[in-house]
Design a protein around this motif. Sequence first.
Motif, PDB file in Angstrom:
ATOM      1  N   MET A 132      50.518  41.487  41.857  1.00 23.65           N
ATOM      2  CA  MET A 132      49.134  41.647  41.446  1.00 23.65           C
ATOM      3  C   MET A 132      48.956  43.079  40.931  1.00 23.65           C
ATOM      4  SD  MET A 132      45.790  40.664  43.750  1.00 23.65           S
ATOM      5  CE  MET A 132      45.945  38.894  43.829  1.00 23.65           C
ATOM      6  N   ASP A 190      43.761  44.141  38.603  1.00 22.26           N
ATOM      7  CA  ASP A 190      43.333  42.887  39.219  1.00 22.26           C
ATOM      8  C   ASP A 190      42.715  43.147  40.596  1.00 22.26           C
ATOM      9  OD1 ASP A 190      44.347  41.488  37.045  1.00 22.26           O
ATOM     10  OD2 ASP A 190      46.249  41.053  38.037  1.00 22.26           O
ATOM     11  N   ALA A 245      39.299  44.672  40.473  1.00 18.09           N
ATOM     12  CA  ALA A 245      38.279  43.691  40.118  1.00 18.09           C
ATOM     13  C   ALA A 245      37.629  43.081  41.362  1.00 18.09           C
ATOM     14  CB  ALA A 245      38.878  42.602  39.238  1.00 18.09           C
TER      15      ALA A 245
END
Length: 97
Positions: A1, A5, A8
Motif C-alpha cells: 500500500m 493510499d 487518503a
Amino acid sequence: MADADLRALVPRAAAESFAEGDEWLALTLLRRARDGEAPGSVGWAVLERLIGLVLIHLLREVEGTFALERADPVLDAAGVPRPTLTWLEEPPGGGGR
C-alpha cells in the motif's frame, strides 16, 4: 500500500481542523474514521497512531503513548512507515474522505 493510499485514510476535515488549531475536533474526527476500520488492520493502525500523536500534542501523553503502543506493532509487522503529524499539517491534495 503506497503512502498516498494510506494518507487518503485521514479525513480532510480532521487535517483541516488540526491545521487550524482545533485539535479536539481533529481528534474526534480521527476517532470516528478509526472506528470505521477493522480493528488491527493497517488502516486502523494508521489512524490510531495519528490519534496518539494528537493526544500527545494535547499533553495527554499517557493516552497517546498507549495508542502508539497499539498501532506501531501493526504498522511494523506490515512494513508500513509510521505516520507523523505532518500527515495532518500537510494533507495531500485532493486526498481525505
